[in-house]
Write a protein that holds these residues in place. Structure first.
Motif, mmCIF file in Angstrom:
data_model
loop_
_atom_site.group_PDB
_atom_site.id
_atom_site.type_symbol
_atom_site.label_atom_id
_atom_site.label_comp_id
_atom_site.label_asym_id
_atom_site.label_seq_id
_atom_site.Cartn_x
_atom_site.Cartn_y
_atom_site.Cartn_z
ATOM 1 N N ALA A 198 0.818 -1.223 0.000
ATOM 2 C CA ALA A 198 0.000 0.000 0.000
ATOM 3 C C ALA A 198 0.847 1.266 0.000
ATOM 4 O O ALA A 198 0.423 2.303 -0.520
ATOM 5 C CB ALA A 198 -0.927 -0.013 1.223
ATOM 6 N N ASN A 199 2.060 1.208 0.558
ATOM 7 C CA ASN A 199 2.867 2.423 0.723
ATOM 8 C C ASN A 199 4.008 2.578 -0.281
ATOM 9 O O ASN A 199 4.631 3.638 -0.346
ATOM 10 C CB ASN A 199 3.455 2.472 2.147
ATOM 11 C CG ASN A 199 2.362 2.622 3.189
ATOM 12 O OD1 ASN A 199 1.282 3.122 2.888
ATOM 13 N ND2 ASN A 199 2.622 2.180 4.398
ATOM 14 N N CYS A 200 4.296 1.523 -1.055
ATOM 15 C CA CYS A 200 5.428 1.615 -1.990
ATOM 16 C C CYS A 200 5.074 2.525 -3.168
ATOM 17 O O CYS A 200 3.907 2.817 -3.416
ATOM 18 C CB CYS A 200 5.803 0.224 -2.510
ATOM 19 S SG CYS A 200 4.542 -0.507 -3.562
ATOM 20 N N ASP A 201 6.095 2.957 -3.897
ATOM 21 C CA ASP A 201 5.861 3.773 -5.096
ATOM 22 C C ASP A 201 5.501 2.905 -6.304
ATOM 23 O O ASP A 201 4.750 3.323 -7.171
ATOM 24 C CB ASP A 201 7.117 4.596 -5.423
ATOM 25 C CG ASP A 201 7.391 5.636 -4.346
ATOM 26 O OD1 ASP A 201 6.507 6.482 -4.123
ATOM 27 O OD2 ASP A 201 8.469 5.579 -3.720
ATOM 28 N N VAL A 202 6.061 1.708 -6.351
ATOM 29 C CA VAL A 202 5.846 0.820 -7.505
ATOM 30 C C VAL A 202 5.632 -0.606 -7.027
ATOM 31 O O VAL A 202 6.401 -1.107 -6.205
ATOM 32 C CB VAL A 202 7.083 0.831 -8.449
ATOM 33 C CG1 VAL A 202 6.867 -0.109 -9.637
ATOM 34 C CG2 VAL A 202 7.402 2.226 -8.926
ATOM 35 N N ILE A 203 4.573 -1.257 -7.545
ATOM 36 C CA ILE A 203 4.392 -2.701 -7.323
ATOM 37 C C ILE A 203 5.001 -3.410 -8.527
ATOM 38 O O ILE A 203 4.760 -3.039 -9.674
ATOM 39 C CB ILE A 203 2.897 -3.069 -7.193
ATOM 40 C CG1 ILE A 203 2.307 -2.482 -5.916
ATOM 41 C CG2 ILE A 203 2.711 -4.593 -7.210
ATOM 42 C CD1 ILE A 203 0.809 -2.679 -5.764
ATOM 43 N N SER A 204 5.797 -4.408 -8.246
ATOM 44 C CA SER A 204 6.493 -5.120 -9.304
ATOM 45 C C SER A 204 6.315 -6.611 -9.062
ATOM 46 O O SER A 204 6.474 -7.068 -7.938
ATOM 47 C CB SER A 204 7.969 -4.716 -9.206
ATOM 48 O OG SER A 204 8.721 -5.318 -10.179
ATOM 49 N N ILE A 205 5.945 -7.377 -10.097
ATOM 50 C CA ILE A 205 5.655 -8.803 -9.906
ATOM 51 C C ILE A 205 6.476 -9.633 -10.890
ATOM 52 O O ILE A 205 6.567 -9.310 -12.069
ATOM 53 C CB ILE A 205 4.145 -9.121 -10.097
ATOM 54 C CG1 ILE A 205 3.277 -8.172 -9.258
ATOM 55 C CG2 ILE A 205 3.844 -10.568 -9.707
ATOM 56 C CD1 ILE A 205 1.777 -8.355 -9.434
#
Length: 447
Positions: A198-205
């Motif tokens: 919720a707080n990160c700048d980028v979600i990466s999978i």
């Protein structure tokens, strides 16, 4: 060409996570970027050989503080049973000062993390962007980590979850109960991961749109931001060390595609009865086999735990090994015909890009979801049926292996065809390198 950046990496202290971050670090370094990789001192020996760019990837060791409940000297999940993971999470949280100090000195542009939800705060304070790098399947993220769920909803699919066969069945909903377990001081596993997402700048999978597009779209809609996909992010097989002579020689004795290779990851330590059932199941197949697992609970060596008379009966065709092996190279060997795995996400991708048949024996919630994706949704593997006890019998294990290894088996031919189709699209069309290139470009524009 985007500007060159300096990235910090701070993965969870488990080799499956650290290795996945290392493969990503190599890809970023290949494009000319600088990486500082934060890790426990003990992990350095195993990670160093994976560093393909020592002039651009620098290791920064972290001292793991002592925590009540954590055995002295424990620094990674390989040093402890799964039940003590919460204490290791507490220890990770107590390295915050060390991490912050390294950030002040190193001035990174990006900080990659997964299990340390306080990284976004540090990143913001010192002008970096935080990247939550999920090394599990998008299906697992989609079913497990959706904002605003109460503890009693965690074992159920979230509202709007994509139409899919990737669901837990019956009693297995208990496999997601780990989400509500304490994991570190005053937080649950769900809260720890959710806070980071919720707080990160980028979600990466670590996945690709072709396989998990609908799950990636669902994650984006729930978190209201783009999820950057790295693709499988596997190392190139021709780089690094060759297969050790011991295994190259042993495997070469057998016919092509005839050997069953079994490994259950660095975290799983079996009960002695389960270990023996596994050995007897492999014996029952009648095929040559190599099992690489840790000694079971209560045993200091593999030999002392083997079933009576087992070594004599399987002499010449079966080996049970308690040490580390070069899994990707064993899977790529022409004699290896079947991979029996716990379906950790790294092992899942390694199985996909090789030719051997795939049999899964999942243990934890994430592994069960990965198995559903592979066996039910994509139909490229077979899952071993479990008994009511929650474990499998030697008959169910050998039956699953034989069902995919038998040339005349309908099921074996179906999964072989589907596997070949996916491997073809993953390996031969520049798909993997295309994902990596687009991913790095997106990060370059971000900084």
């Amino acid at each position: 060409m985007g500007s060159k950046f300096h990235a910090f990496m701070f993965p969870w202290f488990a080799f499956g996570h650290m290795t996945a971050f290392m493969h990503l670090a190599n890809k970023l370094a290949e494009k000319g970027h600088k990486i500082t990789f934060l890790l426990p001192k003990k992990a350095l020996k195993q990670l160093e050989p994976l560093n393909l760019f020592p002039n651009r990837i620098f290791f920064h060791t972290i001292t793991i503080p002592s925590v009540d409940g954590l055995p002295p000297g424990a620094e990674t999940t390989a040093d402890i049973p799964i039940t003590l993971g919460s204490f290791l999470a507490s220890a990770m949280d107590r390295t915050r000062d060390q991490v912050e100090k390294a950030v002040i000195i190193g001035k990174p542009d990006l900080i990659f993390f997964d299990f340390s939800p306080w990284i976004p705060e540090i990143a913001r304070e010192y002008g970096a962007k935080s990247v939550h790098y999920a090394t599990v399947s998008a299906a697992c993220v989609a079913i497990s980590f959706v904002p605003g769920r109460s503890p009693d909803e965690l074992a159920l699919p979230p509202p709007g979850y994509p139409s899919s066969k990737v669901l837990l069945r019956g009693q297995e909903t208990n496999s997601l109960s780990f989400l509500s377990y304490p994991f570190g001081d005053g937080t649950t596993f769900y809260e720890r991961i959710m806070t980071g997402l919720a707080n990160c700048d980028v979600i990466s999978i670590r996945t690709c749109q072709e396989m998990e597009g609908k799950f990636c779209d669902f994650v984006e809609s729930k978190f209201k931001r783009k999820a950057l996909l790295t693709g499988p992010m596997l190392p190139e097989p021709d780089k690094g060390l060759p297969l050790e002579d011991q295994w190259a020689h042993w495997l070469s004795q057998f016919e092509p595609r005839s050997v069953v290779y079994c490994a259950l990851g660095s975290q799983i330590v079996l009960e002695k009865e389960q270990f023996q059932e596994l050995c007897l199941g492999m014996e029952l197949t009648g095929l040559p086999f190599l099992v690489a697992v840790k000694p079971p609970k209560g045993s200091s060596t593999i030999q002392e735990a083997l079933p009576e008379g087992f070594e004599e009966r399987v002499k010449g065709r079966g080996v049970v090994w308690g040490g580390w092996v070069q899994q990707p190279l064993i899977l790529a060997h022409p004699s290896t015909g079947c991979f029996v795995s716990h379906c950790g996400f790294g092992s899942m991708w390694e199985s996909l890009v090789n030719d051997c048949q795939i049999v899964f024996v999942p243990h934890l919630g994430e592994q069960i979801l990965n198995t559903r994706l592979m066996s039910d949704e994509l139909e490229i593997s077979v899952e071993v049926k479990r008994e009511e006890t929650g474990w499998f019998s030697k008959e169910s294990l050998s039956g699953a292996i034989r069902s995919v290894m038998d040339k005349d088996s309908e099921l074996g031919n179906l999964v072989r065809r589907n596997h070949a189709k996916w491997k073809e699209s993953l390996v031969r069309t520049g798909l993997l390198s295309g994902y990596a290139d687009r991913y790095v470009e997106a990060l370059e524009t971000l900084v």
